[in-house]
Design a protein around this motif. Sequence first.
Motif, PDB file in Angstrom:
ATOM      1  N   LEU A   1      20.279  24.792 -16.576  1.00 52.04           N
ATOM      2  CA  LEU A   1      20.260  24.720 -18.216  1.00 52.04           C
ATOM      3  C   LEU A   1      21.664  24.247 -18.874  1.00 52.04           C
ATOM      4  O   LEU A   1      21.386  24.123 -19.942  1.00 52.04           O
ATOM      5  N   ALA A   2      22.498  24.627 -18.215  1.00 54.22           N
ATOM      6  CA  ALA A   2      24.013  24.128 -18.700  1.00 54.22           C
ATOM      7  C   ALA A   2      23.954  22.677 -18.827  1.00 54.22           C
ATOM      8  O   ALA A   2      24.522  22.162 -20.093  1.00 54.22           O
ATOM      9  N   THR A   3      23.404  22.027 -18.169  1.00 56.55           N
ATOM     10  CA  THR A   3      23.424  20.281 -18.159  1.00 56.55           C
ATOM     11  C   THR A   3      22.170  19.593 -18.493  1.00 56.55           C
ATOM     12  O   THR A   3      22.120  18.472 -19.074  1.00 56.55           O
ATOM     13  N   GLY A   4      20.985  20.191 -18.246  1.00 55.80           N
ATOM     14  CA  GLY A   4      19.636  19.895 -18.475  1.00 55.80           C
ATOM     15  C   GLY A   4      19.199  18.914 -17.424  1.00 55.80           C
ATOM     16  O   GLY A   4      18.291  18.383 -17.502  1.00 55.80           O
ATOM     17  N   ARG A   5      19.818  19.238 -16.274  1.00 51.85           N
ATOM     18  CA  ARG A   5      19.460  18.054 -15.105  1.00 51.85           C
ATOM     19  C   ARG A   5      18.414  19.020 -14.473  1.00 51.85           C
ATOM     20  O   ARG A   5      18.568  20.140 -14.338  1.00 51.85           O
ATOM     21  N   ALA A   6      17.633  17.909 -13.723  1.00 48.18           N
ATOM     22  CA  ALA A   6      16.683  18.674 -12.845  1.00 48.18           C
ATOM     23  C   ALA A   6      16.677  18.218 -11.413  1.00 48.18           C
ATOM     24  O   ALA A   6      16.777  16.988 -11.216  1.00 48.18           O
ATOM     25  N   ARG A   7      16.332  19.078 -10.459  1.00 51.71           N
ATOM     26  CA  ARG A   7      16.327  18.370  -9.071  1.00 51.71           C
ATOM     27  C   ARG A   7      14.893  18.344  -8.777  1.00 51.71           C
ATOM     28  O   ARG A   7      13.983  19.290  -8.953  1.00 51.71           O
ATOM     29  N   ILE A   8      14.386  17.114  -8.109  1.00 53.33           N
ATOM     30  CA  ILE A   8      13.045  17.110  -7.889  1.00 53.33           C
ATOM     31  C   ILE A   8      12.890  16.984  -6.204  1.00 53.33           C
ATOM     32  O   ILE A   8      13.737  16.136  -5.549  1.00 53.33           O
ATOM     33  N   ARG A   9      12.128  17.663  -5.695  1.00 58.14           N
ATOM     34  CA  ARG A   9      12.005  17.826  -4.213  1.00 58.14           C
ATOM     35  C   ARG A   9      10.513  17.446  -4.053  1.00 58.14           C
ATOM     36  O   ARG A   9       9.494  17.930  -4.453  1.00 58.14           O
ATOM     37  N   LYS A  10      10.340  16.054  -3.433  1.00 62.68           N
ATOM     38  CA  LYS A  10       9.117  15.866  -2.963  1.00 62.68           C
ATOM     39  C   LYS A  10       8.948  16.100  -1.547  1.00 62.68           C
ATOM     40  O   LYS A  10       9.494  16.050  -0.462  1.00 62.68           O
ATOM     41  N   GLU A  11       7.589  16.709  -1.316  1.00 61.75           N
ATOM     42  CA  GLU A  11       6.996  17.261  -0.035  1.00 61.75           C
ATOM     43  C   GLU A  11       6.181  16.320   0.619  1.00 61.75           C
ATOM     44  O   GLU A  11       4.887  16.104  -0.343  1.00 61.75           O
ATOM     45  N   ALA A  12       6.003  15.681   1.536  1.00 59.68           N
ATOM     46  CA  ALA A  12       4.867  14.844   2.139  1.00 59.68           C
ATOM     47  C   ALA A  12       4.259  15.582   2.923  1.00 59.68           C
ATOM     48  O   ALA A  12       4.498  16.130   4.146  1.00 59.68           O
ATOM     49  N   ARG A  13       3.005  15.955   2.865  1.00 59.61           N
ATOM     50  CA  ARG A  13       1.805  16.430   3.821  1.00 59.61           C
ATOM     51  C   ARG A  13       0.873  15.450   4.262  1.00 59.61           C
ATOM     52  O   ARG A  13       0.425  14.878   3.101  1.00 59.61           O
ATOM     53  N   GLY A  14       0.314  15.495   5.258  1.00 54.58           N
ATOM     54  CA  GLY A  14      -0.857  14.802   5.554  1.00 54.58           C
ATOM     55  C   GLY A  14      -2.361  15.252   4.941  1.00 54.58           C
ATOM     56  O   GLY A  14      -2.352  16.451   4.496  1.00 54.58           O
ATOM     57  N   ARG A  15      -3.268  14.390   5.114  1.00 53.80           N
ATOM     58  CA  ARG A  15      -4.700  15.065   4.551  1.00 53.80           C
ATOM     59  C   ARG A  15      -5.157  16.296   5.507  1.00 53.80           C
ATOM     60  O   ARG A  15      -5.756  17.218   4.701  1.00 53.80           O
ATOM     61  N   ALA A  16      -4.610  16.364   6.695  1.00 55.95           N
ATOM     62  CA  ALA A  16      -5.183  17.245   7.423  1.00 55.95           C
ATOM     63  C   ALA A  16      -4.406  18.604   7.108  1.00 55.95           C
ATOM     64  O   ALA A  16      -5.175  20.001   7.049  1.00 55.95           O
ATOM     65  N   ALA A  17      -3.105  18.601   6.696  1.00 58.99           N
ATOM     66  CA  ALA A  17      -2.491  19.746   6.115  1.00 58.99           C
ATOM     67  C   ALA A  17      -3.038  20.489   5.013  1.00 58.99           C
ATOM     68  O   ALA A  17      -3.292  21.531   4.733  1.00 58.99           O
TER      69      ALA A  17
END
Length: 85
Positions: free
Chosen positions: A3-19
């Motif tokens: 909130l202080a800086t307005g920055r965001a972290r994005i975490r991408k999770e890769a899962r297969g179709r079976a999961a």
Amino acid sequence: VLLATGRARIRKEARGRAAVLGEIHRGKHSGSLGGLLLDATAALLATLSVSGLYLWATLPKRRLPGVLALALAGLIAVSLVLYWI
């Protein structure tokens, strides 16, 4: 989000179709109402399957079309499993 800086972290999770299919099958993110809906759907499908098998066994004129439909459904099911794996 910081909130202080307005920055965001994005975490991408890769899962297969079976999961993803496994999570949907288990109802992982569906909550308690979703679990009840999944159980009711399973009970309905089981009831319809048993009644269909009963009708198929008791109506002699429909046995051959029933066997052909069952064989086609089995072929489609195996094809889908092989496609998704």
